[in-house]
Design a protein around this motif. Structure first.
Motif, PDB file in Angstrom:
ATOM      1  N   ARG A   1      -0.053   1.780 -16.323  1.00  0.00           N
ATOM      2  CA  ARG A   1      -0.131   1.226 -14.971  1.00  0.00           C
ATOM      3  C   ARG A   1      -1.244   1.879 -14.149  1.00  0.00           C
ATOM      4  NH1 ARG A   1       4.585   0.656 -10.418  1.00  0.00           N
ATOM      5  NH2 ARG A   1       3.296  -0.508  -8.984  1.00  0.00           N
ATOM      6  N   PHE A   2      -1.558   3.113 -14.471  1.00  0.00           N
ATOM      7  CA  PHE A   2      -2.583   3.863 -13.749  1.00  0.00           C
ATOM      8  C   PHE A   2      -3.691   4.254 -14.727  1.00  0.00           C
ATOM      9  CE2 PHE A   2       1.436   4.608 -11.590  1.00  0.00           C
ATOM     10  CZ  PHE A   2       1.122   4.329 -10.276  1.00  0.00           C
ATOM     11  N   PRO A   3      -4.521   3.299 -15.139  1.00  0.00           N
ATOM     12  CA  PRO A   3      -5.513   3.587 -16.179  1.00  0.00           C
ATOM     13  C   PRO A   3      -6.649   4.498 -15.731  1.00  0.00           C
ATOM     14  CG  PRO A   3      -5.842   1.393 -15.323  1.00  0.00           C
ATOM     15  CD  PRO A   3      -4.584   1.925 -14.683  1.00  0.00           C
ATOM     16  N   GLY A   4      -6.804   4.705 -14.454  1.00  0.00           N
ATOM     17  CA  GLY A   4      -7.893   5.557 -13.983  1.00  0.00           C
ATOM     18  C   GLY A   4      -9.192   4.780 -13.888  1.00  0.00           C
ATOM     19  N   PRO A   5     -10.264   5.487 -13.566  1.00  0.00           N
ATOM     20  CA  PRO A   5     -11.554   4.812 -13.415  1.00  0.00           C
ATOM     21  C   PRO A   5     -12.043   4.253 -14.746  1.00  0.00           C
ATOM     22  CG  PRO A   5     -11.821   7.175 -13.227  1.00  0.00           C
ATOM     23  CD  PRO A   5     -10.344   6.898 -13.339  1.00  0.00           C
ATOM     24  N   ARG A   6     -12.679   3.151 -14.670  1.00  0.00           N
ATOM     25  CA  ARG A   6     -13.246   2.538 -15.868  1.00  0.00           C
ATOM     26  C   ARG A   6     -14.699   2.999 -15.978  1.00  0.00           C
ATOM     27  NH1 ARG A   6      -8.777  -0.073 -16.701  1.00  0.00           N
ATOM     28  NH2 ARG A   6      -8.059  -1.798 -15.483  1.00  0.00           N
ATOM     29  N   GLY A   7     -15.075   3.507 -17.114  1.00  0.00           N
ATOM     30  CA  GLY A   7     -16.431   4.026 -17.278  1.00  0.00           C
ATOM     31  C   GLY A   7     -16.491   5.490 -16.901  1.00  0.00           C
TER      32      GLY A   7
ATOM     33  N   SER B   1       0.831  -1.195   0.000  1.00  0.00           N
ATOM     34  CA  SER B   1       0.000   0.000   0.000  1.00  0.00           C
ATOM     35  C   SER B   1       0.873   1.256   0.000  1.00  0.00           C
ATOM     36  CB  SER B   1      -0.913  -0.002   1.222  1.00  0.00           C
ATOM     37  OG  SER B   1      -1.615   1.207   1.321  1.00  0.00           O
ATOM     38  N   GLU B   2       1.928   1.259   0.801  1.00  0.00           N
ATOM     39  CA  GLU B   2       2.814   2.413   0.868  1.00  0.00           C
ATOM     40  C   GLU B   2       3.557   2.612  -0.449  1.00  0.00           C
ATOM     41  OE1 GLU B   2       5.212   1.888   4.342  1.00  0.00           O
ATOM     42  OE2 GLU B   2       3.536   2.251   5.692  1.00  0.00           O
ATOM     43  N   VAL B   3       3.979   1.522  -1.068  1.00  0.00           N
ATOM     44  CA  VAL B   3       4.659   1.610  -2.361  1.00  0.00           C
ATOM     45  C   VAL B   3       3.694   2.138  -3.411  1.00  0.00           C
ATOM     46  CG1 VAL B   3       5.712   0.253  -4.216  1.00  0.00           C
ATOM     47  CG2 VAL B   3       6.392  -0.136  -1.851  1.00  0.00           C
ATOM     48  N   TRP B   4       2.469   1.637  -3.399  1.00  0.00           N
ATOM     49  CA  TRP B   4       1.458   2.099  -4.367  1.00  0.00           C
ATOM     50  C   TRP B   4       1.220   3.601  -4.214  1.00  0.00           C
ATOM     51  CZ3 TRP B   4      -0.795   0.681  -8.678  1.00  0.00           C
ATOM     52  CH2 TRP B   4      -1.945   1.337  -9.084  1.00  0.00           C
ATOM     53  N   MET B   5       1.131   4.088  -2.989  1.00  0.00           N
ATOM     54  CA  MET B   5       0.892   5.509  -2.759  1.00  0.00           C
ATOM     55  C   MET B   5       2.066   6.349  -3.263  1.00  0.00           C
ATOM     56  SD  MET B   5      -2.141   5.650  -1.704  1.00  0.00           S
ATOM     57  CE  MET B   5      -2.270   7.340  -1.223  1.00  0.00           C
ATOM     58  N   ALA B   6       3.288   5.895  -3.059  1.00  0.00           N
ATOM     59  CA  ALA B   6       4.460   6.606  -3.561  1.00  0.00           C
ATOM     60  C   ALA B   6       4.470   6.607  -5.089  1.00  0.00           C
ATOM     61  CB  ALA B   6       5.736   5.974  -3.024  1.00  0.00           C
ATOM     62  N   ASP B   7       4.153   5.467  -5.692  1.00  0.00           N
ATOM     63  CA  ASP B   7       4.079   5.379  -7.151  1.00  0.00           C
ATOM     64  C   ASP B   7       3.007   6.317  -7.700  1.00  0.00           C
ATOM     65  OD1 ASP B   7       6.044   3.456  -7.060  1.00  0.00           O
ATOM     66  OD2 ASP B   7       4.717   1.780  -7.568  1.00  0.00           O
ATOM     67  N   LEU B   8       1.873   6.361  -7.053  1.00  0.00           N
ATOM     68  CA  LEU B   8       0.780   7.221  -7.486  1.00  0.00           C
ATOM     69  C   LEU B   8       1.173   8.698  -7.390  1.00  0.00           C
ATOM     70  CD1 LEU B   8      -2.102   7.428  -8.525  1.00  0.00           C
ATOM     71  CD2 LEU B   8      -2.881   7.310  -6.155  1.00  0.00           C
ATOM     72  N   ALA B   9       1.873   9.072  -6.326  1.00  0.00           N
ATOM     73  CA  ALA B   9       2.324  10.456  -6.176  1.00  0.00           C
ATOM     74  C   ALA B   9       3.288  10.827  -7.302  1.00  0.00           C
ATOM     75  CB  ALA B   9       2.983  10.653  -4.816  1.00  0.00           C
TER      76      ALA B   9
END
Length: 60
Positions: free
Chosen positions: A44-50, A10-18
């Motif tokens: 990697r970060f496609p965003g919301p679908r729809g 979760s922490e890695v994902w948050m850093a990647d997202l930032a």
């Protein structure tokens, strides 16, 4: 052990997202090379679908 792995992931994902968001902003402002990085990361970060649905405010 599973809890620790989930927390770290979760922490890695948050850093990647930032990082992704900062690259996206740089690409939006036309920084050199940012668009290429953004295009790669966008997979990697496609965003919301729809479509996005904005909730209506609750009646008072």
């Amino acid at each position: 052990m599973v809890d620790t792995l989930q927390l770290v992931a979760s922490e890695v994902w948050m850093a990647d997202l930032a990082y992704y968001q900062s690259v996206r902003e740089a690409a939006h402002h036309g920084r050199d090379g940012a668009q290429d990085v953004y295009d790669d990361l966008r997979q990697r970060f496609p965003g919301p679908r729809g479509s996005r649905v904005v909730p209506e405010p609750a009646a008072a």
